[in-house]
Enzyme design. Structure first.
Site, PDB file in Angstrom:
ATOM      1  CE  LYS B  26      -3.513   0.729   2.938  1.00 26.60           C
ATOM      2  NZ  LYS B  26      -5.058  -0.004   2.171  1.00 26.60           N
ATOM      3  NE  ARG B  95      -7.243   2.852   5.098  1.00 22.38           N
ATOM      4  CZ  ARG B  95      -7.215   3.865   4.893  1.00 22.38           C
ATOM      5  NH1 ARG B  95      -5.758   5.517   4.492  1.00 22.38           N
ATOM      6  NH2 ARG B  95      -8.309   4.648   4.719  1.00 22.38           N
ATOM      7  N   GLY B 104      -6.525 -10.505   8.899  1.00 24.19           N
ATOM      8  CA  GLY B 104      -5.865 -11.250  10.395  1.00 24.19           C
ATOM      9  C   GLY B 104      -5.390  -9.784  11.306  1.00 24.19           C
ATOM     10  CG  MET B 106      -5.249  -3.069  14.354  1.00 25.32           C
ATOM     11  SD  MET B 106      -4.581  -1.961  15.622  1.00 25.32           S
ATOM     12  CE  MET B 106      -4.039  -0.969  13.795  1.00 25.32           C
ATOM     13  NE  ARG B 339      -6.509  -4.075  -4.110  1.00 23.06           N
ATOM     14  CZ  ARG B 339      -7.306  -4.490  -3.532  1.00 23.06           C
ATOM     15  NH1 ARG B 339      -6.205  -4.619  -1.907  1.00 23.06           N
ATOM     16  NH2 ARG B 339      -8.311  -4.597  -3.364  1.00 23.06           N
ATOM     17  CG  HIS B 455     -12.326 -33.640   6.006  1.00 23.93           C
ATOM     18  ND1 HIS B 455     -13.669 -34.411   5.284  1.00 23.93           N
ATOM     19  CD2 HIS B 455     -11.929 -35.092   5.723  1.00 23.93           C
ATOM     20  CE1 HIS B 455     -13.335 -35.862   4.433  1.00 23.93           C
ATOM     21  NE2 HIS B 455     -12.498 -36.097   5.796  1.00 23.93           N
ATOM     22  CB  SER B 790      11.118 -41.514 -14.405  1.00 25.74           C
ATOM     23  OG  SER B 790       9.516 -41.112 -14.218  1.00 25.74           O
ATOM     24  CB  CYS B 858       6.026 -40.148 -13.869  1.00 23.11           C
ATOM     25  SG  CYS B 858       6.646 -41.439 -12.987  1.00 23.11           S
ATOM     26  CE1 TYR B 878       9.468 -37.855 -18.654  1.00 22.16           C
ATOM     27  CE2 TYR B 878      11.455 -37.539 -19.080  1.00 22.16           C
ATOM     28  CZ  TYR B 878      10.957 -38.638 -18.854  1.00 22.16           C
ATOM     29  OH  TYR B 878      10.442 -39.904 -18.200  1.00 22.16           O
TER      30      TYR B 878
END
Lengths: 907, 907
Positions: B26, B95, B104, B106, B339, B455, B790, B858, B878
């Site tokens: 900011k 701020r 979370g 202030m 922003r 969950h 691999s 893989c 790869y």
């Protein structure tokens, strides 16, 4: 590098016992004896360098042949006769000799130098035509088979035929003419099978035999053996060429083997066997009965005195028990071999201390001469053989111990007998995973096939069960339910036998088992062990005592014990443990407390769960009070609950079957249904990798707090009584520092609150198991939170290799050992390249972050002598093992502290 | 270091947008706008350095207060008024502003500077006493709660009471006198709760607010968020102090938010909301209805034109979509924030390419502006909303996709409906492991509680199942079988709903699902995707096409696909795979071939086993011929059989129950009994760590040879037809080079013999999976034998963490994510510190031994964009992933190849 710069051949007069790398064990010792001035038949050694050149380049060094011939000329001068001479021909032996004794390689070709023209000369010189022709026959047979690769069966058939055709039963009775015919037939066989004549040129015979020894380094069997024994493939072998001497030239000749002390008991005084008019192979094969060495004193007092003097010289020189082979040719003594002699565990301890008392070695060296494995053997119970016992047969001691029981031939019967309270010995040709229940149920296992890496051996060792394997004389008939001995005697199911897993001996009937005197010593001190003991036993106990004291003096590494109960803790102290390295808390949730755990698992509300905790708290507290009391003043590392919850519940399959059967019968089963639902909910496909350890602690609120509170309150109680409780709190199965931080926050809060409310001081370190590869790989992070690491090498081995111990040992470890994937199960001895690398890495990176980090190991490797050495070198503070293994670990730690112990190991 | 050397405060005129580390996001952007000459209310930023000092030392730097006051003096000069002035007092906001946006902490304290003496002055200057006293009331309330820690409920109760006592319903109607009374009451509350007066000194108010922002860096919620998002704890936050401006001083004032382009679609043209006579919080809270931004053009044409001009300036300057907050105070426009704006996946692609066409960025930068996650979102099917659809509620898009079905409230019903062929949506408050069968059976999952780490969310993502979580407006009543919407409407079991797992929207009824245009593009090319598509869709497809082409141009890393069948292989090529990185052979043992496998397992003789092999050979050969044909000219890495044998057998528990029940019924069941014995024999406690992969190949003679023969014969067949088959043979679960050597010996022999007998050339590389920690730790040894590695990162994650994926995701991953043990499941995104370390180590040590060693991955991580970047940096050749993820991997590989891509990721 020009090959001509390199020396590939050394005369026996040039080498010495320190040159095993270059000359092999046999060659180095022959050279040593030669330099000592002992009567060694002259000869020379072709170096391992030459072999390595041959193996990598596919051909011998360009000038090897020249060097060999130069050495041969020297040998001929020393011997006073020449190879291929038609008047007095020199005969030589060609023997392999690697740095480490190694089966599977070409061993020996004798009588090189015999050919169609030298045979008559030998016959004439020795006056024994039968001897000459029989030797020639043997040379062709052995040379064709091992050097030329002709199937040996062809020669054996021809020999059998000749014996039959002459109306005889044994080949030794063949007349000279028949031997001559046989030689001709053998030569025809060689021509037919190889397309070339049997080489008549002795020089060619010699060079061919040398190269064949080189080639035999790479037979399948040799490679397999090296894989199993972790011997590098690129060492190569040396080759020894030596003048032949003959012990079979009449009654003034003979041959023998001898030890400078008794290798079975360790008692002082020479010991050996002698056979007149014989060659070495006759002694070894056991065809003829040998005489005790002392008999030579009557037969040839001069040679005998000379031999005794040489043996005494050798022992003084090698400063150890030596075993020797010798031959007397027409009254002249020749030394054919010497080496450090193998010995039993008891002999090892006694001899080592005797040598100290004789001023030949110091206590460091004495400790180098005994191993943890030997001490461990001395701690198993042994049969009391004082009343005499009939040995039925001898196999391989595959898993030590002494077991007695009735013969059973299958797993079901073993289980049934065990259910009836009867001890059994499971007798099988070999075992496979189907036999597992029977192996568990039986007191011991006896097989007629397979060696120390067979399924039976591997699984038995894993279980700590007595086993004798590969008792090949036994003929086992499952259908008939009989086992037939070599002599024809038949045993049946239900007959009682006894097996000794250290010696491999199988005895008839039930033998009394004598507790180990060494265990008596550890348990009750030297006086208890001396009580009622005979002199050799007292001598042994005294030797063990002196060596253990020395080990404790020199070792850097601490030794603790794994102990969960006050009884274990007592034994741990007696065995010399410096604390408890692993106190498992699982048992505190078993037995009569199981219903509380069930209540915990089935709890449907916080209140129900807390109620279960409240009942568990005082019970756990009492457990901890007892252990902290026994270990007052010593550290006790307490591991919070590790196993998954479902271990406290019934088995899913069994319960499912019970419920289904009850349903069929229309029987009410509300409770079972509720339990089944819970079991299903907690069932895991791979519980080893599931919800356990710190995971359970984080998911089941209150569980770890309960345990920490019990520890804290127990410690406060002990402090109030004036005790010095030294708990260390250990979190299992941590994989990341975040898990540990969460638990430490909780535990530290509990410790603080108990300390405040009880007014005591609880500065207990909190640490973690390192038993997951990720914990080792992030040890630097984890050490920010942990005050100590304890390596759980059982679990670490499981995850590093991806081996579930429960599954793999029974299923395929024997195949892996036999195919040489590893030389020893990684659960028995630490896998240094894989698991060990993680241990080192975690130790180093943890200490880098926190120099005061405590480091220990509490897997079963903590009691394995080889692994103990590794942990010492890795810089750990202590190993922890079962109380019974504590002395073994102390000795191993002592040996590891010696400056050049790794050299000593490979003597 | 003397604190006075360090600069902790920067005026907005001094900083710039590149200083986010020091000034926070900011602050950096406010400074940037100030330097651009835009109308930003003056202010200054206190650096993150100051915060870090405060956090580590427990106190602010000694001279911070002096530096703040110096900056304040400058601010007062710029503003033309002074803090605490009794004539024209300056008010400021305080701020927080960290480098990363972070909930979370202030957030804001407004109107600092008001006190008993400045309130009347403000009332007089603004001519609005109600505004002045209401602002003072709010300051006390906010300050007391966030700075002084007084419970906020106390103030709300007092406010409610005042409203009631005045016979009103809303606090905005409170008369000035009542507000004055309330201010007095609030001050009394502060005194009572804190023991001190509400600070009247504006300087003290300011310093206290600044320190409170520092302290809020360490709230539990902030720490948890950082753990989850892997934001370091030691960054600290900056604090911005800025002159207050007011949008609520009449109809010539107002406030708004705007975007420089449409963040939902990516279409060009400004977009936003405006509210007259209001403050920023009124727009965000949604209490009053906002007007579209264009309305400002009528209300205040001058301000509107100025705003448009500023927005255009900002976009040109930032070269990206910007979002802004602004306020108009009595006709004067003030910029409060800007922003880089968040946007949908489609908008991201379109905007990136538009900016290229507008000359603002190049294609590299365009590719940096889109993520693999966004491309992946565009590839899920989406609801066709062209007909309109009623949104019932909106939750969190927890697992993408579009699912429709009838509401069910429990697992059993979901399973039952699925058995009846009916699709369902499982609606739960939250889920737990008991709901697993229902989650598998349902088409989608909807919960009213929990977020992206719940969950339900974790398990759904693991399954690839659509899920919306935390739809908090829903009131779910299991007993009644109803779910009540915010508006009171009630839905019942069996009602049909549709859920969008990307947007989190829940719709009434069955919505038609439109296939993704982006998938059409990959599957059929650009023309197929253009067919019937509207203009925005065509624009999107074109943007994706251009970016994908660019990614393929710049990427170093190859992308292959995991494909087991010819159909998969076809799709893999269409999706742009450069080969097959993993062809599993398991399916070749399934279906109608299962009886052959059973025959194999039950075989009691070599002949029976060979018979099964003989039947399997032509079937496997045919499978390989088809795949090699489709992938002609491209590499196909074929993995020999990996799973344990018992996966081909019935489940132990089910079969045990069946046998027990049949026994109860007295029914004959010879076959079942035989099968049960086999199942018991093959049962393993932890099959993941058991007899599978190379172990099975070594223990079951002939199995791997069969597979290699089928591959070899298939390749010869293809060669004879003129094809270019490029098989690579891969051995699974290797832990030691010895295992690999044994299999390679066997395989090479088979290849040689087939090549000879068919007269073809089979130079196929033989390599290994690296999927056990030990394989990685001994990679240097293994590379002596393997031609390629691999990395099987699924299994490697399982063993490195000791997590059985089947068990742990359902049992405790949500708890782990919520407690911040990890920010993302290690099965979703590679765990760089643990598993990744093994990958790097094995790659480096393998290549050191064999520089030509092929390296690929893989595991499913091969399709995870974050992980792809890691594999690129680790030097792999790869990645291989499911065909559907191939485009995502291509894009991620392209982004990873950009020079400063890691910076761009954190914009």
């Amino acid at each position: 590098m020009p090959a001509s710069d390199m020396r590939y051949v050394y005369d026996f007069t040039e080498g010495g016992m320190k040159q095993k790398d270059l000359l092999g064990g046999k060659g180095a010792n022959l050279a040593e004896m030669t330099r000592m001035g002992l009567p060694v038949p002259p000869g020379f050694t072709i170096t391992t360098d030459a072999c390595r050149h041959f193996l990598t380049e596919g051909a011998p060094p360009a000038d090897l042949s020249d060097q060999v011939h130069a050495a041969l000329r020297l040998l001929e001068q020393q011997a006073g006769r020449a190879l291929g001479s038609e008047s007095d021909p020199l005969l030589v032996s060609v023997r392999s000799g690697a740095k480490f004794s190694m089966p599977g390689m070409m061993d020996t070709v004798l009588d090189i130098g015999l050919n169609d023209t030298t045979v008559p000369a030998v016959a004439e010189r020795t006056g024994d035509a039968h001897f000459a022709w029989d030797s020639y026959r043997r040379l062709i047979q052995m040379f064709a088979k091992t050097v030329l690769g002709v199937p040996g069966g062809l020669f054996e058939e021809a020999l059998d035929r000749a014996v039959r055709d002459n109306g005889l039963t044994a080949d030794v009775d063949l007349p000279v003419a028949a031997l001559q015919e046989l030689v001709a037939e053998y030569q025809g066989l060689v021509l037919r099978e190889t397309g070339a004549e049997f080489p008549q040129d002795p020089d060619r015979q010699l060079m061919m035999a040398i190269l064949a020894v080189f080639e035999s380094w790479n037979t399948d069997r040799a490679r397999l053996y090296r894989r199993q024994e972790r011997i590098p493939h690129d060492l190569g072998t040396a080759v020894n060429v030596q003048m032949m001497v003959f012990g079979n030239l009449g009654e003034d000749s003979g041959t023998g083997v001898a030890f400078t002390r008794d290798p079975a008991t360790g008692a002082s005084g020479v010991y050996g066997d002698y056979l007149a008019d014989a060659q070495g192979e006759d002694v070894v094969s056991g065809i003829r009965n040998t005489l005790p060495l002392a008999a030579l004193g009557e037969l040839d007092p001069a040679a005998y005195q000379q031999l005794l003097s040489i043996m005494s010289q050798l022992e003084e020189h090698y400063r150890d028990l030596c075993d020797i082979e010798f031959t007397i040719q027409e009254g002249v003594l020749w030394m054919l071999q010497t080496r450090i002699g193998k010995r039993t565990a008891a002999a090892a301890f006694r001899i080592a201390v005797h040598l100290v008392d004789e001023g030949l070695i110091d206590m460091d060296e004495a400790m180098r001469r005994v191993t943890g494995q030997q001490l461990s053997q001395l701690m198993f119970p042994q049969f009391d053989l004082t009343q005499g016992a009939a040995v039925l047969t001898t196999g391989m001691g595959a898993s030590p111990g002494a077991a007695t029981g009735v013969i059973v031939f299958d797993s079901e019967t073993a289980v049934a007998r065990a259910a009836g309270g009867e001890e059994s010995i499971l007798v099988r040709r070999e075992t496979n995973p189907d036999d597992l229940p029977g192996m568990v149920a039986a007191a011991g296992i006896l097989t007629s096939r397979g060696g120390k890496t067979s399924h039976a051996a591997v699984v038995a060792r894993g279980m700590g069960k007595t086993a004798v394997c590969g008792a090949e004389e036994l003929d086992i008939d499952y259908d008939a339910g009989t086992v037939t001995l070599a002599g024809g005697e038949v045993l049946r199911e239900g007959d009682t036998i006894s097996i000794d897993g250290a010696s491999g001996k199988v005895y008839a009937g039930r033998l009394p088992v004598a507790p180990s005197a060494v265990v008596k010593y550890f348990d009750g001190g030297i006086d208890a062990a001396y009580d009622h003991a005979d002199a050799p036993t007292r001598d042994l106990v005294s030797a063990v005592d002196r060596i253990m004291r020395h080990a404790d003096e020199v070792r850097r590494l601490g030794v603790r014990a794994n102990a969960d109960t006050a009884e274990d803790a007592d034994r741990a102290r007696r065995m010399g443990a410096g604390g408890i390295g692993l106190c498992r808390t699982e048992h505190m949730f078993l037995g009569e407390r199981k219903h509380l755990v069930e209540q915990l698992i089935l709890a449907e509300s916080v209140a129900e769960r807390e109620a279960a905790f409240a009942e568990l708290l005082p019970l756990q507290r009492k457990d901890f009070i007892r252990i902290l009391e026994r270990m007052d003043g010593l550290p006790v590392t307490i591991r919070l609950l590790d196993p998954p919850l479902h271990e406290f519940l019934p088995d899913l399959t069994e319960l499912s079957v019970r419920v289904a059967v009850a349903e069929q019968r229309g029987e009410s089963q509300q409770n079972d249904l509720r339990l089944l639902a819970a079991v299903r909910r907690h069932h895991e496909a791979n519980p080893m990798l599931g919800l356990r350890g710190v995971r359970l602690g984080l998911v089941l609120p209150g569980l770890f707090a309960l345990q920490v509170r019990a520890i804290a309150e127990a410690a406060c109680f002990r402090q109030r009584l004036g005790g010095d409780p030294r708990a260390e709190i250990m979190i299992p199965l941590v994989g990341s520092v975040q898990e540990l931080e969460l638990v430490i926050d909780e535990a530290a809060g509990v410790l603080r609150s108990v300390a405040e409310s009880h007014g005591c001081s609880l500065q207990f370190p909190i640490g973690t198991m390192i038993e997951l590869p990720r914990a080792a790989l992030t040890a630097g992070q984890i050490a920010e939170a942990a005050e100590f690491f304890s390596f759980g090498t059982n679990d670490l081995t499981q995850t590093t290799w991806g081996f579930s111990r429960d599954d793999v040992e029974a299923n395929f470890f024997s195949a892996y050992l036999e195919r040489g994937v590893f030389g020893v199960s990684p659960f028995e001895s630490i896998d240094e390249a894989g698991v060990g690398r993680l241990v080192r890495l975690a130790a180093d990176e943890g200490r880098a972050v926190r120099p005061t980090l405590g480091l220990g190991v509490c897997g079963e490797h903590g009691g394995d002598p080889d692994s103990v050495g590794f942990f010492d070198r890795a810089g750990l503070d202590y190993v922890s093992c079962s109380p019974f293994r504590v002395p073994v670990a102390r000795l191993a730690a002592g040996r590891s502290a010696l400056p050049d112990s790794s050299d000593a190991d490979t003597r």
